[in-house]
Motif scaffolding. Structure first.
Motif, PDB file in Angstrom:
ATOM      1  N   VAL A 133      36.001  44.640  38.154  1.00  5.36           N
ATOM      2  CA  VAL A 133      36.078  45.390  36.891  1.00  5.36           C
ATOM      3  C   VAL A 133      37.490  45.892  36.607  1.00  5.36           C
ATOM      4  O   VAL A 133      37.690  46.733  35.736  1.00  5.36           O
ATOM      5  CB  VAL A 133      35.095  46.589  36.900  1.00  5.36           C
ATOM      6  CG1 VAL A 133      33.666  46.109  37.073  1.00  5.36           C
ATOM      7  CG2 VAL A 133      35.452  47.595  37.998  1.00  5.36           C
ATOM      8  N   HIS A 134      38.474  45.326  37.316  1.00  6.34           N
ATOM      9  CA  HIS A 134      39.828  45.869  37.236  1.00  6.34           C
ATOM     10  C   HIS A 134      40.817  44.909  36.588  1.00  6.34           C
ATOM     11  O   HIS A 134      41.958  44.767  37.032  1.00  6.34           O
ATOM     12  CB  HIS A 134      40.297  46.270  38.633  1.00  6.34           C
ATOM     13  CG  HIS A 134      39.511  47.400  39.216  1.00  6.34           C
ATOM     14  ND1 HIS A 134      38.470  47.213  40.095  1.00  6.34           N
ATOM     15  CD2 HIS A 134      39.588  48.732  39.014  1.00  6.34           C
ATOM     16  CE1 HIS A 134      37.957  48.391  40.428  1.00  6.34           C
ATOM     17  NE2 HIS A 134      38.615  49.322  39.780  1.00  6.34           N
ATOM     18  N   ARG A 135      40.402  44.277  35.509  1.00  2.00           N
ATOM     19  CA  ARG A 135      41.326  43.436  34.750  1.00  2.00           C
ATOM     20  C   ARG A 135      42.018  44.275  33.677  1.00  2.00           C
ATOM     21  O   ARG A 135      41.404  45.172  33.086  1.00  2.00           O
ATOM     22  CB  ARG A 135      40.584  42.270  34.088  1.00  2.00           C
ATOM     23  CG  ARG A 135      40.139  41.236  35.089  1.00  2.00           C
ATOM     24  CD  ARG A 135      39.311  40.138  34.485  1.00  2.00           C
ATOM     25  NE  ARG A 135      40.090  39.043  33.927  1.00  2.00           N
ATOM     26  CZ  ARG A 135      40.726  38.125  34.643  1.00  2.00           C
ATOM     27  NH1 ARG A 135      40.716  38.177  35.950  1.00  2.00           N
ATOM     28  NH2 ARG A 135      41.393  37.151  34.059  1.00  2.00           N
ATOM     29  N   ALA A 136      43.294  43.965  33.451  1.00  2.00           N
ATOM     30  CA  ALA A 136      43.994  44.541  32.295  1.00  2.00           C
ATOM     31  C   ALA A 136      43.898  43.542  31.160  1.00  2.00           C
ATOM     32  O   ALA A 136      44.011  42.330  31.371  1.00  2.00           O
ATOM     33  CB  ALA A 136      45.455  44.820  32.638  1.00  2.00           C
TER      34      ALA A 136
ATOM     35  N   VAL B 138      43.378  37.536  22.636  1.00  2.00           N
ATOM     36  CA  VAL B 138      43.068  38.404  23.768  1.00  2.00           C
ATOM     37  C   VAL B 138      43.393  37.646  25.046  1.00  2.00           C
ATOM     38  O   VAL B 138      42.999  36.488  25.204  1.00  2.00           O
ATOM     39  CB  VAL B 138      41.575  38.801  23.764  1.00  2.00           C
ATOM     40  CG1 VAL B 138      41.237  39.663  24.976  1.00  2.00           C
ATOM     41  CG2 VAL B 138      41.211  39.521  22.465  1.00  2.00           C
ATOM     42  N   ALA B 139      44.110  38.278  25.964  1.00  2.00           N
ATOM     43  CA  ALA B 139      44.445  37.651  27.245  1.00  2.00           C
ATOM     44  C   ALA B 139      44.196  38.656  28.362  1.00  2.00           C
ATOM     45  O   ALA B 139      44.431  39.855  28.190  1.00  2.00           O
ATOM     46  CB  ALA B 139      45.897  37.178  27.258  1.00  2.00           C
ATOM     47  N   ALA B 140      43.707  38.160  29.499  1.00  2.00           N
ATOM     48  CA  ALA B 140      43.325  39.039  30.606  1.00  2.00           C
ATOM     49  C   ALA B 140      44.133  38.730  31.845  1.00  2.00           C
ATOM     50  O   ALA B 140      44.504  37.585  32.106  1.00  2.00           O
ATOM     51  CB  ALA B 140      41.831  38.868  30.898  1.00  2.00           C
ATOM     52  N   ILE B 141      44.396  39.772  32.639  1.00  2.00           N
ATOM     53  CA  ILE B 141      45.190  39.620  33.860  1.00  2.00           C
ATOM     54  C   ILE B 141      44.484  40.359  34.999  1.00  2.00           C
ATOM     55  O   ILE B 141      44.183  41.538  34.899  1.00  2.00           O
ATOM     56  CB  ILE B 141      46.634  40.118  33.618  1.00  2.00           C
ATOM     57  CG1 ILE B 141      47.533  39.836  34.804  1.00  2.00           C
ATOM     58  CG2 ILE B 141      46.660  41.567  33.243  1.00  2.00           C
ATOM     59  CD1 ILE B 141      49.014  40.011  34.477  1.00  2.00           C
ATOM     60  N   GLY B 142      44.210  39.633  36.078  1.00  2.00           N
ATOM     61  CA  GLY B 142      43.326  40.143  37.116  1.00  2.00           C
ATOM     62  C   GLY B 142      43.948  41.193  38.021  1.00  2.00           C
ATOM     63  O   GLY B 142      45.122  41.133  38.362  1.00  2.00           O
TER      64      GLY B 142
ATOM     65  N   GLY C 101      36.754  45.000  30.559  1.00  2.00           N
ATOM     66  CA  GLY C 101      37.741  44.829  31.618  1.00  2.00           C
ATOM     67  C   GLY C 101      37.184  44.161  32.855  1.00  2.00           C
ATOM     68  O   GLY C 101      37.690  44.340  33.969  1.00  2.00           O
ATOM     69  N   ILE C 102      36.145  43.350  32.674  1.00  2.00           N
ATOM     70  CA  ILE C 102      35.462  42.710  33.803  1.00  2.00           C
ATOM     71  C   ILE C 102      35.937  41.267  33.936  1.00  2.00           C
ATOM     72  O   ILE C 102      36.057  40.542  32.945  1.00  2.00           O
ATOM     73  CB  ILE C 102      33.926  42.746  33.611  1.00  2.00           C
ATOM     74  CG1 ILE C 102      33.443  44.200  33.563  1.00  2.00           C
ATOM     75  CG2 ILE C 102      33.215  41.994  34.725  1.00  2.00           C
ATOM     76  CD1 ILE C 102      31.961  44.349  33.252  1.00  2.00           C
ATOM     77  N   CYS C 103      36.182  40.840  35.152  1.00  2.00           N
ATOM     78  CA  CYS C 103      36.556  39.451  35.431  1.00  2.00           C
ATOM     79  C   CYS C 103      35.390  38.538  35.080  1.00  2.00           C
ATOM     80  O   CYS C 103      34.252  38.780  35.474  1.00  2.00           O
ATOM     81  CB  CYS C 103      36.901  39.323  36.912  1.00  2.00           C
ATOM     82  SG  CYS C 103      37.091  37.628  37.477  1.00  2.00           S
ATOM     83  N   ARG C 104      35.674  37.440  34.377  1.00  2.00           N
ATOM     84  CA  ARG C 104      34.601  36.549  33.953  1.00  2.00           C
ATOM     85  C   ARG C 104      33.967  35.813  35.129  1.00  2.00           C
ATOM     86  O   ARG C 104      32.881  35.251  34.995  1.00  2.00           O
ATOM     87  CB  ARG C 104      35.081  35.562  32.890  1.00  2.00           C
ATOM     88  CG  ARG C 104      36.069  34.512  33.357  1.00  2.00           C
ATOM     89  CD  ARG C 104      36.425  33.583  32.201  1.00  2.00           C
ATOM     90  NE  ARG C 104      35.250  33.035  31.565  1.00  2.00           N
ATOM     91  CZ  ARG C 104      34.615  31.950  31.987  1.00  2.00           C
ATOM     92  NH1 ARG C 104      35.023  31.312  33.056  1.00  2.00           N
ATOM     93  NH2 ARG C 104      33.565  31.508  31.337  1.00  2.00           N
ATOM     94  N   PHE C 105      34.612  35.820  36.297  1.00  2.00           N
ATOM     95  CA  PHE C 105      33.970  35.238  37.479  1.00  2.00           C
ATOM     96  C   PHE C 105      32.748  36.066  37.890  1.00  2.00           C
ATOM     97  O   PHE C 105      31.900  35.592  38.636  1.00  2.00           O
ATOM     98  CB  PHE C 105      34.960  35.173  38.647  1.00  2.00           C
ATOM     99  CG  PHE C 105      36.069  34.176  38.461  1.00  2.00           C
ATOM    100  CD1 PHE C 105      36.150  33.368  37.331  1.00  2.00           C
ATOM    101  CD2 PHE C 105      37.057  34.047  39.423  1.00  2.00           C
ATOM    102  CE1 PHE C 105      37.193  32.456  37.163  1.00  2.00           C
ATOM    103  CE2 PHE C 105      38.099  33.133  39.274  1.00  2.00           C
ATOM    104  CZ  PHE C 105      38.167  32.344  38.140  1.00  2.00           C
ATOM    105  N   HIS C 106      32.676  37.299  37.380  1.00  2.00           N
ATOM    106  CA  HIS C 106      31.547  38.187  37.672  1.00  2.00           C
ATOM    107  C   HIS C 106      30.532  38.244  36.523  1.00  2.00           C
ATOM    108  O   HIS C 106      29.632  39.080  36.540  1.00  2.00           O
ATOM    109  CB  HIS C 106      32.058  39.597  37.971  1.00  2.00           C
ATOM    110  CG  HIS C 106      32.749  39.730  39.291  1.00  2.00           C
ATOM    111  ND1 HIS C 106      32.097  40.116  40.442  1.00  2.00           N
ATOM    112  CD2 HIS C 106      34.040  39.505  39.656  1.00  2.00           C
ATOM    113  CE1 HIS C 106      32.953  40.139  41.459  1.00  2.00           C
ATOM    114  NE2 HIS C 106      34.146  39.764  41.004  1.00  2.00           N
ATOM    115  N   ARG C 107      30.696  37.353  35.556  1.00  2.00           N
ATOM    116  CA  ARG C 107      29.843  37.439  34.366  1.00  2.00           C
ATOM    117  C   ARG C 107      28.360  37.232  34.684  1.00  2.00           C
ATOM    118  O   ARG C 107      27.492  37.728  33.963  1.00  2.00           O
ATOM    119  CB  ARG C 107      30.297  36.423  33.318  1.00  2.00           C
ATOM    120  CG  ARG C 107      30.113  34.969  33.720  1.00  2.00           C
ATOM    121  CD  ARG C 107      30.834  34.023  32.762  1.00  2.00           C
ATOM    122  NE  ARG C 107      30.641  32.609  33.105  1.00  2.00           N
ATOM    123  CZ  ARG C 107      31.304  31.966  34.045  1.00  2.00           C
ATOM    124  NH1 ARG C 107      32.231  32.613  34.745  1.00  2.00           N
ATOM    125  NH2 ARG C 107      31.076  30.686  34.297  1.00  2.00           N
TER     126      ARG C 107
END
Length: 629
Positions: free
Chosen positions: A66-69, A83-87, A535-541
């Protein structure tokens, strides 16, 4: 209900303020700021267009992933919100006590923000791209860590930086690698990028902001996220199983799948997708299955096996992105290099390079400059194919030789070396703008450059019967925006969606009538947008999506913003940057060839009108479901 604590920075005046804003997450916040400030008609690099980066509400507790920016910005590529995410970044970022940063204005000199639980400092910092034996973003990160070690150590901070690509091209990413400030070392595997759409370019060229460093002592935003009993209760209600069991089952692909003897996106995708992998700039979609199978056999032997033998047999070097407590350890590291499917496919089979070790060199160069690797794969393949088809000459794009880009003549062990070497020359040439054509591409991207090249070399276009835009796959937005797809052979990656280049679509290798496809893609897009907003990593979707409403309700007292994707679509429409019909015949053929591959009887795409009808019916169905028709 706790509001988001938002840091507002005006780099023109140097003013800093903190406000409290009601929003479910950084995407909701960003979309509303960009809409409320009437940025629709403004250039994405106009300093008055805000750049937003923030974290979700569930940080600091017992939940992994849950710690993506999340960066929200007006993209110089699509000309609308992206939208872009950074782990992993949010794990240290949360320590500052700030939930989001909103940057406006432009500093006269390169600037860095230092954000901690004790306050905010705006400092002039010249980016350094050669330092301590390192290059590019790695050098800049190490320079910051050494120069401001007291800050890194006191606040256990982490930096987000931009590279030369952000300063000089349209295609700059945000880069972050977690550090151990006491040892002054990088943490292995804990590096990631927010890359698609050019967020680094916006931050650097729009605002002259080259780094954000954040950390501090603040922990969980909401106390209940530390309650494992409550988390297990929600898991039992959703899955009839305790949370740790569910999390393990839903993330097996990214950790290690014993049924395949591999793990992570790189490890799983090659043996899974096999002859459906897009090769040679998507030219493989025209190749007979038996020829594609031969190519895949070479890829498995030369490209996949060296990685798998090293990472899953010898070293077992698996790490996470810096998301403390995440047991998925999705970062598979080959001799110090983090390996994921998309950047390595971009530097490998997609550009005619089947030698894994050669791809490592190309990915290193892409990463050092701070490019978006997916876009670079498309640019390299496009230039190579333009040379192959006689539209360009090697010397016009600064290449010392002609690439081998005919898959029927390609000899993997011989030609991979040549193509990888030329890819490095092209990457360097783009950053240095070493020829007029490379300058044009570096400053304008693929779509605008393709138009101009068609005019510049109209005689070659006429002689070859090929146009520049037909040799590259992209989706058009408005008059000049575009996005290249992730590396999947699927209609969903080129269908008229409002945000592409991410997984906000149905990206399975399937085909269906446009109305059904639009429905399935929109469902996926809505869920992906909500995961980013949280803010959740999509690997955890797999576990997060079914639990998301409960998580918002139990932890924050809010509901997820289910109107978010519609708000994004409405912005695009007002910005004049909604999806446009395919300009690239190869993009259209991604749809047509997959329909043929799976044996569609209803859609055979025998005439141009078939393509037009499928696109229009999809777009009409999508807009109707969204309520923006």
């Amino acid at each position: 209900m706790k509001h988001m604590k938002v840091l507002n920075v005006d780099l023109t005046s140097g003013s800093v303020s903190i406000t409290s804003v009601e929003a479910q997450g950084p995407v909701t916040l960003g979309v509303r700021i960009l809409s409320n400030e009437d940025t629709y008609s403004k250039d994405p690099l106009d300093p008055s267009v805000p750049f937003i980066i923030g974290i979700g509400p569930f940080v600091g507790g017992k939940l992994p992933g849950v710690h993506r920016a999340i960066a929200v910005f007006k993209s110089p590529m699509t000309k609308t919100i992206h939208v872009a995410a950074i782990g992993g970044v949010a794990y240290k970022f949360m320590g500052s006590g700030i939930d989001a940063v909103v940057v406006r204005g432009r500093s006269g000199k390169p600037t860095a923000l230092f954000i901690s639980s004790d306050g905010v400092e705006v400092r002039q910092v010249n980016p350094v791209y050669s330092y301590s034996g390192l290059n590019g973003v790695y050098a800049f990160t190490k320079y910051l860590m050494d120069s401001f070690n007291d800050f890194f150590t006191k606040y256990n901070a982490r930096a987000i930086v931009v590279g030369e690509a952000a300063l000089k091209t349209y295609n700059g990413a945000l880069f972050s690698i977690d550090v151990d400030p006491r040892r002054r070392e990088f943490k292995p595997g804990a590096e990631d990028t927010a890359a698609r759409g050019g967020p680094g370019t916006v931050m650097a060229q729009g605002h002259n902001l080259v780094a954000i460093v954040a950390g501090g002592s603040v922990k969980a935003r909401y106390v209940k996220v530390t309650d494992m009993n409550l988390i297990n209760k929600m898991s039992m209600e959703s899955f009839k199983k305790p949370f740790i069991q569910v999390m393990g089952e839903k993330t097996i692909k990214y950790r290690y799948d014993p049924s395949m003897g591999t793990g992570g996106t790189f490890g799983v995708n090659y043996p899974h997708y096999r002859e459906l992998l897009p090769l040679f700039g998507y030219k493989s979609i025209y190749m007979p299955r038996d020829i594609r199978v031969k190519h895949v056999e070479a890829i498995i032997n030369l490209f996949w096996k060296p990685f798998n033998d090293e990472v899953f047999v010898k070293s077992k070097s698996w790490y996470n992105c810096g998301d403390f407590g995440c047991s998925v350890v999705c970062k598979k590291v080959w001799r110090g290099k983090k390996v994921d499917y998309e950047p390595f496919h971009a530097a490998g089979p997609f550009i005619g390079n089947y030698i894994f070790q050669e791809a490592v060199k190309v990915v290193d160069l892409i990463d050092e400059y701070g490019f978006d690797a997916i876009e670079m794969g498309h640019v390299i393949a496009w230039v190579f194919d333009s040379i192959e088809n006689g539209l360009l000459k090697p010397e016009e794009v600064g290449l010392s030789d002609k690439p081998i880009f005919n898959p029927y003549e390609f000899a993997p062990e011989r030609d991979s070396l040549r193509n990888a070497k030329l890819a490095g020359e092209l990457i360097n040439g783009l950053v240095n703008k070493s020829t007029p054509i490379l300058r044009m591409i570096a400053e304008n991207g693929i779509r605008v450059s393709a138009r101009r090249l068609n005019e510049m070399f109209s005689d070659r276009v006429k002689a070859t019967g090929k146009s520049f835009n037909d040799l590259v796959v992209y989706v058009a937005y408005g008059e000049s925006g575009y996005m290249t797809p992730n590396f999947y052979w699927t209609p969903g990656m080129v269908a008229p969606m409002y945000i592409l280049g991410r997984y906000w679509t149905n990206y399975s290798n399937t085909f269906m009538k446009p109305e059904d496809y639009a429905k399935s893609a929109l469902e996926r897009a809505i869920n992906e947008a909500l995961i980013d907003d949280a803010g959740i990593c999509r690997f955890h979707r797999g576990w997060a999506e079914p639990m998301l409403e409960k998580m918002y309700s139990e932890f924050t007292g809010m509901k997820p913003n289910k109107n978010l994707y519609r708000e994004l679509a409405e912005y695009s429409i007002k910005a004049g940057a909604q999806p446009k019909p395919w300009e690239s015949s190869r993009a259209a053929d991604v749809v047509a060839t997959l329909a043929k591959e799976i044996g569609s009887k209803e859609w055979v795409f025998e005439s141009k009108s078939d393509y037009t009808e499928w696109w229009i019916r999809y777009k009409v169905a999508l807009d109707k479901q969204l309520g923006v028709a």
